[in-house]
Design a protein around this motif. Structure first.
Motif, mmCIF file in Angstrom:
data_model
loop_
_atom_site.group_PDB
_atom_site.id
_atom_site.type_symbol
_atom_site.label_atom_id
_atom_site.label_comp_id
_atom_site.label_asym_id
_atom_site.label_seq_id
_atom_site.Cartn_x
_atom_site.Cartn_y
_atom_site.Cartn_z
ATOM 1 N N VAL A 119 0.855 -1.189 0.000
ATOM 2 C CA VAL A 119 0.000 0.000 0.000
ATOM 3 C C VAL A 119 0.889 1.238 0.000
ATOM 4 O O VAL A 119 1.874 1.314 0.740
ATOM 5 C CB VAL A 119 -0.937 0.021 1.229
ATOM 6 N N VAL A 120 0.550 2.205 -0.866
ATOM 7 C CA VAL A 120 1.249 3.499 -0.901
ATOM 8 C C VAL A 120 0.244 4.553 -0.467
ATOM 9 O O VAL A 120 -0.748 4.821 -1.152
ATOM 10 C CB VAL A 120 1.779 3.809 -2.311
ATOM 11 N N LEU A 121 0.467 5.142 0.718
ATOM 12 C CA LEU A 121 -0.440 6.128 1.293
ATOM 13 C C LEU A 121 0.086 7.530 1.037
ATOM 14 O O LEU A 121 1.288 7.738 0.846
ATOM 15 C CB LEU A 121 -0.582 5.894 2.799
ATOM 16 N N ASN A 122 -0.827 8.507 1.058
ATOM 17 C CA ASN A 122 -0.369 9.893 1.013
ATOM 18 C C ASN A 122 0.201 10.278 2.377
ATOM 19 O O ASN A 122 0.018 9.559 3.361
ATOM 20 C CB ASN A 122 -1.504 10.828 0.580
ATOM 21 N N ALA A 123 0.891 11.401 2.435
ATOM 22 C CA ALA A 123 1.648 11.766 3.635
ATOM 23 C C ALA A 123 0.765 11.966 4.853
ATOM 24 O O ALA A 123 1.196 11.747 5.984
ATOM 25 C CB ALA A 123 2.469 13.034 3.374
ATOM 26 N N THR A 124 -0.473 12.386 4.664
ATOM 27 C CA THR A 124 -1.379 12.642 5.803
ATOM 28 C C THR A 124 -2.513 11.643 5.837
ATOM 29 O O THR A 124 -3.571 11.923 6.383
ATOM 30 C CB THR A 124 -1.933 14.073 5.713
ATOM 31 N N SER A 125 -2.305 10.480 5.273
ATOM 32 C CA SER A 125 -3.377 9.496 5.171
ATOM 33 C C SER A 125 -3.715 8.907 6.536
ATOM 34 O O SER A 125 -2.852 8.762 7.409
ATOM 35 C CB SER A 125 -2.969 8.373 4.217
ATOM 36 N N ASP A 126 -4.988 8.557 6.703
ATOM 37 C CA ASP A 126 -5.442 7.827 7.882
ATOM 38 C C ASP A 126 -5.196 6.340 7.608
ATOM 39 O O ASP A 126 -6.002 5.670 6.969
ATOM 40 C CB ASP A 126 -6.926 8.103 8.124
ATOM 41 N N GLU A 127 -4.032 5.839 8.077
ATOM 42 C CA GLU A 127 -3.623 4.474 7.731
ATOM 43 C C GLU A 127 -4.620 3.439 8.228
ATOM 44 O O GLU A 127 -4.928 2.468 7.534
ATOM 45 C CB GLU A 127 -2.241 4.199 8.326
ATOM 46 N N GLU A 128 -5.162 3.651 9.446
ATOM 47 C CA GLU A 128 -6.115 2.672 9.990
ATOM 48 C C GLU A 128 -7.371 2.586 9.123
ATOM 49 O O GLU A 128 -7.849 1.498 8.794
ATOM 50 C CB GLU A 128 -6.492 3.054 11.422
ATOM 51 N N THR A 129 -7.894 3.753 8.715
ATOM 52 C CA THR A 129 -9.084 3.749 7.873
ATOM 53 C C THR A 129 -8.795 3.122 6.523
ATOM 54 O O THR A 129 -9.616 2.367 5.983
ATOM 55 C CB THR A 129 -9.588 5.192 7.688
ATOM 56 N N ALA A 130 -7.602 3.397 5.952
ATOM 57 C CA ALA A 130 -7.244 2.820 4.662
ATOM 58 C C ALA A 130 -7.178 1.299 4.737
ATOM 59 O O ALA A 130 -7.687 0.594 3.864
ATOM 60 C CB ALA A 130 -5.912 3.391 4.192
ATOM 61 N N ASN A 131 -6.567 0.775 5.798
ATOM 62 C CA ASN A 131 -6.482 -0.680 5.946
ATOM 63 C C ASN A 131 -7.856 -1.304 6.137
ATOM 64 O O ASN A 131 -8.147 -2.372 5.589
ATOM 65 C CB ASN A 131 -5.574 -1.027 7.133
ATOM 66 N N ARG A 132 -8.702 -0.654 6.919
ATOM 67 C CA ARG A 132 -10.059 -1.179 7.096
ATOM 68 C C ARG A 132 -10.834 -1.114 5.790
ATOM 69 O O ARG A 132 -11.645 -1.988 5.483
ATOM 70 C CB ARG A 132 -10.784 -0.378 8.175
ATOM 71 N N LEU A 133 -10.575 -0.059 5.000
ATOM 72 C CA LEU A 133 -11.253 0.088 3.713
ATOM 73 C C LEU A 133 -10.821 -1.027 2.765
ATOM 74 O O LEU A 133 -11.646 -1.603 2.046
ATOM 75 C CB LEU A 133 -10.917 1.455 3.119
ATOM 76 N N ILE A 134 -9.524 -1.346 2.772
ATOM 77 C CA ILE A 134 -9.035 -2.429 1.912
ATOM 78 C C ILE A 134 -9.687 -3.743 2.294
ATOM 79 O O ILE A 134 -10.028 -4.559 1.432
ATOM 80 C CB ILE A 134 -7.494 -2.526 2.022
ATOM 81 N N GLY A 135 -9.879 -3.958 3.607
ATOM 82 C CA GLY A 135 -10.515 -5.197 4.038
ATOM 83 C C GLY A 135 -12.004 -5.242 3.756
ATOM 84 O O GLY A 135 -12.571 -6.313 3.517
ATOM 85 N N ALA A 136 -12.666 -4.068 3.756
ATOM 86 C CA ALA A 136 -14.124 -4.042 3.606
ATOM 87 C C ALA A 136 -14.561 -3.938 2.155
ATOM 88 O O ALA A 136 -15.608 -4.469 1.773
ATOM 89 C CB ALA A 136 -14.709 -2.878 4.407
ATOM 90 N N ALA A 137 -13.775 -3.238 1.316
ATOM 91 C CA ALA A 137 -14.182 -3.012 -0.074
ATOM 92 C C ALA A 137 -13.569 -4.064 -0.983
ATOM 93 O O ALA A 137 -12.530 -4.651 -0.690
ATOM 94 C CB ALA A 137 -13.745 -1.615 -0.521
ATOM 95 N N ASN A 138 -14.215 -4.303 -2.108
ATOM 96 C CA ASN A 138 -13.707 -5.218 -3.119
ATOM 97 C C ASN A 138 -12.820 -4.435 -4.076
ATOM 98 O O ASN A 138 -13.308 -3.712 -4.945
ATOM 99 C CB ASN A 138 -14.876 -5.879 -3.864
ATOM 100 N N LEU A 139 -11.501 -4.572 -3.928
ATOM 101 C CA LEU A 139 -10.545 -3.782 -4.712
ATOM 102 C C LEU A 139 -9.977 -4.583 -5.882
ATOM 103 O O LEU A 139 -8.849 -4.386 -6.304
ATOM 104 C CB LEU A 139 -9.399 -3.307 -3.809
ATOM 105 N N THR A 140 -10.763 -5.518 -6.385
ATOM 106 C CA THR A 140 -10.283 -6.369 -7.484
ATOM 107 C C THR A 140 -10.808 -5.887 -8.826
ATOM 108 O O THR A 140 -11.187 -6.669 -9.683
ATOM 109 C CB THR A 140 -10.722 -7.825 -7.240
ATOM 110 N N ASN A 141 -10.888 -4.577 -9.003
ATOM 111 C CA ASN A 141 -11.359 -4.021 -10.270
ATOM 112 C C ASN A 141 -10.313 -4.275 -11.357
ATOM 113 O O ASN A 141 -9.210 -3.776 -11.298
ATOM 114 C CB ASN A 141 -11.605 -2.511 -10.107
#
Length: 582
Positions: free
Chosen positions: A212-234
């Motif tokens: 995962v490549v996050l922006n400098a001020t990214s909410d890492e916890e929310t991003a990880n939860r989003l990856i687990g909750a959303a289907n990112l296999t587009n």
């Protein structure tokens, strides 16, 4: 149905058409806003990803220029000058050209060239060490995110290898030139920051391999939860949309796949922020509608204020009495019609409260009487063995052991004969238990013990003589029958308001049938068989701390026996201090 209910229903029916019209219009507005936001974000995602891919293609084009350069061709063919000066001059020209390629873009990068035929490495930065095994393991014709070291600092870079000829990917010995292009991850992070600064979004990149490549001020916890909750296999080349829920909030997720990077560009925005203006208008309408309804209800209430309000207050008072709130009193500014009824209700509540408090005090005295009776059943049955030990030590002229046993017995009985105090601290109880264990260790010569409790538990108030019967049970029924040495462990655990204390031994234990029978006897409120130490402890714990407190036993035959006490501190009970309420 009362008249006031009919009036409220009539007002509600008049508001229904207005509410329906607003809901329909509001839904259409929300759908329009969503569609426009989706269209705008799709264009932004495509433009962003195109910028990154164009830069990657630009660096990919450098490979053809490098391969056609005559200076690099000398290294590739293995025909480097033997003269050191000429070789150094050729190497400097190659490095200058690589630095020129590297500085042609604002992206921080590093270009490394490896020449397997001459086993030489050239770089736009510090020349890397030529390691054939490491290089062969890294070869990949696609852009991949991997760890690198820059000036001694660990980092990550998007890396791609160009091998000439192509067969060199399979066998490095067939390659004449290997071009390694490294684009630092900070370049993409800077782009993500620029993308984020234009809105209320939080973009990031996620690879199919999980990086995962996050922006400098990214909410890492929310991003990880989003990856687990959303289907990112587009896998399509178009922007995909998805709406998920995180922490009760709706999140709109946008995804765009990059085949070049083998990564998915993900951006998300909370719908509440997007729809804030629409939501604000909705709240204003709801507030206005509520005020109109309340105005109609207020008119109806005023008509029946002198009847319905007193009845409601009396009903609530009765319900509180039913729930056990006996201190409830009704205070109502009513007319003379209800003043007498309210007065009689308050008198009745006062009498009920007085009777309940009286019964409660009697119940406490009864519990304390039971606790004293249970404590009286706990007797130091080992007195005779202790006296015999003292006599034996005196006969063998071991006066120090006899004196030591005498002091320990004195401390033991000083604690057990303090019947005026019903409670003690856990620290004082454990000090007494250590005295008892010292006596038993002197007598049996095969017992050891450990005590491990948090300091916070030492001030817990417990009934006196609560732990000693458990230790005595472990010795008499577990360790005395064991031929080898035995060990007793006393362990304390805190869990919020709850306290746990375990007494474990490695004695002979109980069989499954014996353990089942023991648990059955412990569950009875009046077991047969006279004195029963474990039963006393269980019910004294229950009387002291009430519901939720418990004592459980577990055992494995020939492996040991464990007793666990569990209770919660109850300030209202410990407030009675020593011997009951005053």
């Amino acid at each position: 149905m009362s008249l006031i209910t009919k009036m409220i229903l009539l007002i509600s029916m008049l508001m229904l058409p207005v509410i329906y019209l607003f809901i329909h219009t509001n839904r259409q507005s929300i759908d329009l806003v969503k569609s426009q936001i989706d269209f705008a974000n799709a264009n932004r995602l495509e433009h962003f990803l195109k910028e990154i891919e164009d830069t990657l293609e630009q660096f990919s084009g450098y490979s053809g220029i490098i391969l056609s350069d005559p200076d690099f061709a000398e290294f590739a063919g293995g025909s480097v000058p033997e003269n050191r000066y000429e070789f150094a001059e050729l190497l400097q020209r190659a490095e200058r050209k690589l630095r020129l390629f590297s500085s042609a873009t604002r992206w921080v990068n590093r270009i490394n060239l490896y020449f397997p035929q001459s086993r030489i490495a050239v770089s736009s930065d510090r020349p890397p060490k030529y390691d054939e095994i490491s290089l062969a393991s890294r070869l990949n014709p696609e852009w991949r995110l991997r760890p690198v070291v820059v000036n001694g600092i660990a980092a990550r870079a998007f890396t791609r290898y160009f091998v000439n000829p192509y067969s060199g990917y399979a066998d490095l010995n067939n390659a004449s030139t290997v071009i390694e292009i490294e684009l630092m991850e900070d370049n993409v992070i800077e782009k993500l920051d620029s993308f984020k600064s234009k809105g209320i979004n939080d973009p990031f990149l996620v690879a199919s391999t999980g990086e995962v490549v996050l922006n400098a001020t990214s909410d890492e916890e929310t991003a990880n939860r989003l990856i687990g909750a959303a289907n990112l296999t587009n896998r399509s080349g178009d922007v995909a949309y998805s709406t998920i829920k995180l922490d009760g909030k709706q999140i709109r997720v946008y995804m765009l796949r990059s085949e070049i990077l083998d990564m998915t560009f993900v951006d998300y925005v909370p719908l509440e922020d997007i729809l804030a203006p629409v939501t604000q208008a909705q709240r204003q309408f709801i507030l206005t509608a509520a005020l109109l309804i309340l105005l109609g209800i207020a008119v109806a209430i005023i008509l029946y204020f002198n009847v319905q309000v007193p009845i409601r207050l009396l009903t609530r008072g009765v319900e509180k009495l039913k729930d056990g709130h006996f201190s409830v009193r009704v205070r109502s500014r009513t007319g003379p019609d209800f003043e007498r009824l309210v007065g009689r209700f308050n008198e009745m509540a006062a009498q009920i409260q007085h009777l309940v408090e009286k019964v409660y005090r009697e119940e406490i005295r009864s519990k304390e009487a039971v606790m004293k009776q249970l404590q009286s059943q706990i007797n130091p049955h080992f007195l005779y063995n202790s006296m015999a030990y003292i006599i034996s030590m005196v006969n063998m002229n071991r006066l120090s052991q006899a004196v030591n046993m005498g002091h320990e017995l004195s401390n033991y009985f000083r604690y057990t004969t303090r019947n005026s105090e019903m409670e003690t601290t856990l620290g004082e109880e454990l000090a007494f238990v250590q005295t008892y264990l010292s006596i038993m260790e002197d007598q049996l010569q095969k017992i050891s013990h450990t005590i491990d409790l948090p300091e916070a538990m030492l001030e817990c108030r417990i009934p006196r003589l609560l732990i000693q019967p458990l230790v005595e049970n472990a010795i008499v029924h577990g360790l005395e029958e064991k031929l080898e040495r035995g060990h007793i462990s006393i362990i304390g655990i805190t869990d919020g308001e709850w306290r746990q204390l375990r007494v474990e031994d490695d004695g002979v234990g109980l069989s499954a049938n014996a353990l089942q029978l023991l648990r059955l006897r412990l569950s009875l409120q009046d077991p047969d068989g006279g004195s029963f130490g474990l039963w006393n402890v269980k019910w004294r714990l229950h009387y002291q701390f009430g519901e939720g407190s418990d004592m459980t036993v577990s055992s494995v035959e020939s492996q040991g026996f464990t007793v666990q006490l569990r209770w919660k501190e109850r300030p209202e009970e410990t407030a009675y201090g020593n011997g009951g309420p005053t």
